[in-house]
Design a protein around this motif. Sequence first.
Motif, PDB file in Angstrom:
ATOM      1  N   GLY A   1       0.559  22.532   7.240  1.00  0.00           N
ATOM      2  CA  GLY A   1       0.936  21.908   5.979  1.00  0.00           C
ATOM      3  C   GLY A   1       0.063  22.309   4.810  1.00  0.00           C
ATOM      4  N   LYS A   2      -1.224  22.533   5.034  1.00  0.00           N
ATOM      5  CA  LYS A   2      -2.142  22.829   3.939  1.00  0.00           C
ATOM      6  C   LYS A   2      -2.204  24.304   3.579  1.00  0.00           C
ATOM      7  CE  LYS A   2      -6.157  23.209   7.025  1.00  0.00           C
ATOM      8  NZ  LYS A   2      -7.488  22.662   7.366  1.00  0.00           N
ATOM      9  N   GLN A   3      -1.494  25.162   4.316  1.00  0.00           N
ATOM     10  CA  GLN A   3      -1.571  26.597   4.052  1.00  0.00           C
ATOM     11  C   GLN A   3      -0.946  26.943   2.712  1.00  0.00           C
ATOM     12  OE1 GLN A   3      -0.720  29.223   7.326  1.00  0.00           O
ATOM     13  NE2 GLN A   3       0.203  30.781   6.009  1.00  0.00           N
ATOM     14  N   HIS A   4      -1.646  27.746   1.928  1.00  0.00           N
ATOM     15  CA  HIS A   4      -1.138  28.164   0.632  1.00  0.00           C
ATOM     16  C   HIS A   4       0.060  29.087   0.813  1.00  0.00           C
ATOM     17  CE1 HIS A   4      -0.999  30.257  -3.285  1.00  0.00           C
ATOM     18  NE2 HIS A   4      -1.535  29.135  -3.757  1.00  0.00           N
TER      19      HIS A   4
ATOM     20  N   SER B   1       4.724  12.870   9.059  1.00  0.00           N
ATOM     21  CA  SER B   1       3.694  11.851   8.852  1.00  0.00           C
ATOM     22  C   SER B   1       3.535  10.972  10.079  1.00  0.00           C
ATOM     23  CB  SER B   1       4.068  10.991   7.646  1.00  0.00           C
ATOM     24  OG  SER B   1       4.222  11.773   6.488  1.00  0.00           O
ATOM     25  N   ASN B   2       2.358  10.368  10.179  1.00  0.00           N
ATOM     26  CA  ASN B   2       2.041   9.439  11.273  1.00  0.00           C
ATOM     27  C   ASN B   2       2.172  10.091  12.639  1.00  0.00           C
ATOM     28  OD1 ASN B   2       1.706   7.284   9.373  1.00  0.00           O
ATOM     29  ND2 ASN B   2       3.931   7.030   9.321  1.00  0.00           N
ATOM     30  N   SER B   3       1.773  11.345  12.727  1.00  0.00           N
ATOM     31  CA  SER B   3       1.753  12.041  14.005  1.00  0.00           C
ATOM     32  C   SER B   3       0.449  12.822  14.114  1.00  0.00           C
ATOM     33  CB  SER B   3       2.949  12.998  14.132  1.00  0.00           C
ATOM     34  OG  SER B   3       2.830  14.083  13.226  1.00  0.00           O
ATOM     35  N   LYS B   4       0.092  13.171  15.329  1.00  0.00           N
ATOM     36  CA  LYS B   4      -1.143  13.923  15.573  1.00  0.00           C
ATOM     37  C   LYS B   4      -0.831  15.322  16.100  1.00  0.00           C
ATOM     38  CE  LYS B   4      -3.874   9.746  16.490  1.00  0.00           C
ATOM     39  NZ  LYS B   4      -4.768   9.054  17.456  1.00  0.00           N
ATOM     40  N   LYS B   5       0.294  15.859  15.669  1.00  0.00           N
ATOM     41  CA  LYS B   5       0.686  17.197  16.115  1.00  0.00           C
ATOM     42  C   LYS B   5      -0.263  18.241  15.541  1.00  0.00           C
ATOM     43  CE  LYS B   5       5.496  15.668  16.016  1.00  0.00           C
ATOM     44  NZ  LYS B   5       6.805  15.796  15.323  1.00  0.00           N
ATOM     45  N   GLU B   6      -0.470  19.283  16.323  1.00  0.00           N
ATOM     46  CA  GLU B   6      -1.340  20.365  15.903  1.00  0.00           C
ATOM     47  C   GLU B   6      -0.774  21.049  14.660  1.00  0.00           C
ATOM     48  OE1 GLU B   6      -3.190  24.527  17.777  1.00  0.00           O
ATOM     49  OE2 GLU B   6      -1.764  23.293  18.922  1.00  0.00           O
ATOM     50  N   GLY B   7      -1.598  21.217  13.631  1.00  0.00           N
ATOM     51  CA  GLY B   7      -1.180  21.896  12.415  1.00  0.00           C
ATOM     52  C   GLY B   7      -0.668  20.980  11.324  1.00  0.00           C
ATOM     53  N   VAL B   8      -0.448  19.712  11.637  1.00  0.00           N
ATOM     54  CA  VAL B   8       0.015  18.769  10.613  1.00  0.00           C
ATOM     55  C   VAL B   8      -1.134  18.462   9.660  1.00  0.00           C
ATOM     56  CG1 VAL B   8       0.758  16.396  10.200  1.00  0.00           C
ATOM     57  CG2 VAL B   8       1.846  17.731  11.999  1.00  0.00           C
ATOM     58  N   SER B   9      -0.898  18.656   8.384  1.00  0.00           N
ATOM     59  CA  SER B   9      -1.915  18.401   7.361  1.00  0.00           C
ATOM     60  C   SER B   9      -1.225  18.137   6.028  1.00  0.00           C
ATOM     61  CB  SER B   9      -2.893  19.583   7.257  1.00  0.00           C
ATOM     62  OG  SER B   9      -2.191  20.806   7.114  1.00  0.00           O
ATOM     63  N   ARG B  10      -2.010  17.898   4.986  1.00  0.00           N
ATOM     64  CA  ARG B  10      -1.466  17.494   3.694  1.00  0.00           C
ATOM     65  C   ARG B  10      -0.739  18.667   3.031  1.00  0.00           C
ATOM     66  NH1 ARG B  10      -0.395  12.302   2.825  1.00  0.00           N
ATOM     67  NH2 ARG B  10      -0.574  11.678   0.642  1.00  0.00           N
ATOM     68  N   THR B  11       0.497  18.433   2.620  1.00  0.00           N
ATOM     69  CA  THR B  11       1.309  19.474   1.995  1.00  0.00           C
ATOM     70  C   THR B  11       1.293  19.325   0.479  1.00  0.00           C
ATOM     71  OG1 THR B  11       3.347  18.167   2.016  1.00  0.00           O
ATOM     72  CG2 THR B  11       2.815  19.407   4.015  1.00  0.00           C
ATOM     73  N   TYR B  12       1.910  20.294  -0.211  1.00  0.00           N
ATOM     74  CA  TYR B  12       1.953  20.236  -1.674  1.00  0.00           C
ATOM     75  C   TYR B  12       2.857  19.118  -2.190  1.00  0.00           C
ATOM     76  CZ  TYR B  12       6.273  22.999  -1.048  1.00  0.00           C
ATOM     77  OH  TYR B  12       7.508  23.451  -0.666  1.00  0.00           O
ATOM     78  N   GLN B  13       3.648  18.500  -1.327  1.00  0.00           N
ATOM     79  CA  GLN B  13       4.454  17.343  -1.725  1.00  0.00           C
ATOM     80  C   GLN B  13       3.762  16.023  -1.404  1.00  0.00           C
ATOM     81  OE1 GLN B  13       8.470  17.621  -0.179  1.00  0.00           O
ATOM     82  NE2 GLN B  13       8.988  19.340  -1.508  1.00  0.00           N
ATOM     83  N   LYS B  14       2.471  16.082  -1.081  1.00  0.00           N
ATOM     84  CA  LYS B  14       1.641  14.895  -0.853  1.00  0.00           C
ATOM     85  C   LYS B  14       2.081  14.090   0.354  1.00  0.00           C
ATOM     86  CE  LYS B  14      -0.393  16.137  -4.638  1.00  0.00           C
ATOM     87  NZ  LYS B  14      -1.656  16.905  -4.542  1.00  0.00           N
ATOM     88  N   VAL B  15       2.639  14.767   1.373  1.00  0.00           N
ATOM     89  CA  VAL B  15       2.942  14.133   2.650  1.00  0.00           C
ATOM     90  C   VAL B  15       2.311  14.977   3.745  1.00  0.00           C
ATOM     91  CG1 VAL B  15       5.092  13.089   1.840  1.00  0.00           C
ATOM     92  CG2 VAL B  15       5.143  15.356   2.910  1.00  0.00           C
ATOM     93  N   ASP B  16       2.084  14.375   4.908  1.00  0.00           N
ATOM     94  CA  ASP B  16       1.520  15.107   6.036  1.00  0.00           C
ATOM     95  C   ASP B  16       2.651  15.787   6.803  1.00  0.00           C
ATOM     96  OD1 ASP B  16      -1.021  14.266   5.414  1.00  0.00           O
ATOM     97  OD2 ASP B  16      -0.859  12.453   6.637  1.00  0.00           O
ATOM     98  N   GLY B  17       2.512  17.075   7.051  1.00  0.00           N
ATOM     99  CA  GLY B  17       3.556  17.790   7.765  1.00  0.00           C
ATOM    100  C   GLY B  17       3.276  19.277   7.835  1.00  0.00           C
ATOM    101  N   TYR B  18       4.353  20.062   7.856  1.00  0.00           N
ATOM    102  CA  TYR B  18       4.272  21.515   7.908  1.00  0.00           C
ATOM    103  C   TYR B  18       4.913  22.106   6.645  1.00  0.00           C
ATOM    104  CZ  TYR B  18       3.506  20.736  12.955  1.00  0.00           C
ATOM    105  OH  TYR B  18       3.033  20.321  14.163  1.00  0.00           O
ATOM    106  N   THR B  19       4.575  23.364   6.355  1.00  0.00           N
ATOM    107  CA  THR B  19       5.231  24.076   5.250  1.00  0.00           C
ATOM    108  C   THR B  19       5.713  25.437   5.758  1.00  0.00           C
ATOM    109  OG1 THR B  19       3.096  24.952   4.503  1.00  0.00           O
ATOM    110  CG2 THR B  19       3.917  22.962   3.420  1.00  0.00           C
ATOM    111  N   PRO B  20       6.787  25.486   6.522  1.00  0.00           N
ATOM    112  CA  PRO B  20       7.293  26.774   7.025  1.00  0.00           C
ATOM    113  C   PRO B  20       7.818  27.652   5.898  1.00  0.00           C
ATOM    114  CG  PRO B  20       8.829  24.999   7.512  1.00  0.00           C
ATOM    115  CD  PRO B  20       7.594  24.352   6.980  1.00  0.00           C
ATOM    116  N   ILE B  21       7.945  28.933   6.183  1.00  0.00           N
ATOM    117  CA  ILE B  21       8.476  29.903   5.232  1.00  0.00           C
ATOM    118  C   ILE B  21       9.780  30.453   5.791  1.00  0.00           C
ATOM    119  CG2 ILE B  21       7.157  31.834   6.227  1.00  0.00           C
ATOM    120  CD1 ILE B  21       6.922  32.946   3.356  1.00  0.00           C
TER     121      ILE B  21
END
Length: 453
Positions: free
Chosen positions: A179-182, A141-161
Amino acid sequence: MPNIKFRASRRTLTSHSGLSIIGQCIEIAGVDSIDGRFPTTLGMRTSDVVKSYLGLLCLGMSDYDAIENFRRDKPFQQLLTLQKVPSAATLRQRLEKLAANDLQARTATWSTTLLSLIEAPITAETTHVCLDIDTFVMDNSNSKKEGVSRTYQKVDGYTPIAAYLGNEGWCLGLELRPGKQHTMKGSNAFLERVLPRAQGLTEHPILLREDSGFDSQAHLALLERQRQAFADEGRRLDYLVKWNPRGSATADRDTWLAVAADYWQELRPGKRQALWTQTVSIHDDNKTEYVVQRVMRLVERTADRDGQLLLEPDYELEGWWTSLDEAPEAVIKRYQAHATHEQFHSEIKTDLDLERLPSGKFATNDLILHLAQLAYNILRLMGQLGMTGELSPVRHPAKRRRLRTVLQELVHRAALVIHKARQIILDFGQDIGRMTVLKTLRSRLRYPRGTPC
């Protein structure tokens, strides 16, 4: 209060003697081989850049600036067999360049090479070695990094696998996602990359476990095709995927109650459950039909655990897609053990200091996660070989040690560095216990099989 004085001497000391084992593991993994593919730039070998950052990760650091503390640290350079230690700016620039040249595609083999050559212990759970695949959230959260977006936990970030093999939790895949990728997007391709790695590391039957985010007909069809491919090679692959009801639990309640009528069992006053197995037909994108089975559980509560009656019954419906030919109770119990992987996610985010990734570029952060996969496996290997059984320092018995414990007990250990007869000697003083563990690990990690490094 004692009279304490401070002084410096010409002796060489290190506070991270565990790098002697980490450097050996990096060598076995074959990291030096990238120099032929990515040549030296401005007098700095590519392998030195990668090994320096791997050393940071294995010390629990991820920030580029942390390398500045080791530029004049001779033991860091010698134990990792580096010609030079890069500056923070060089480290950042070279990693960005390597990410643009797709170094990620080569890093996947490092972990499997290490685990295979060392013959790492891979423990099965009853009849199968489990392969757990899941996504998790990294809060940026609170960053402008490429790919950071809203995740399923309602925070801005990434969702790695990530994919973990065996009860030890060896990491066979770790890839960054926006972060928003299904969950399902790209998961079939990820599975096809990971399965051959697992297949090459164990001869036991493999049980793939996934949560409801992976519930799709295309994915289940892929699993059925993979099962057949394994069977053609004389191997066995089973799967266990949580069912996603997608609203049918409420809309078809009367239908489910009618099906469950013959299976009710009372668990306590005011609570009963029904367990049964049903077969379902699914189709892939090519309209090919597959018949799969689903274990179902319906729980009815008319009173809470304290005996308080509810105004109306409360129903909970769950299901699990599976190829296991076992009783419903056994299938559910196997899936419950899937929750262990949440600890592995936590270790990557906290113990390796990767909750907030250091780069603003998505490709570079993806490369860093690929490197973290090897760092994770090195520390896990040190924990499994050096901190379990009789060899372990005094601690409570455990089947697996957290990475933080490995860092505290084996990596961050002080030693006097002595150079003698073209050898590096680490003098641990009276810390005989840690010296014995590291010496045993050094002897155990031979490449190839009995030949000294």
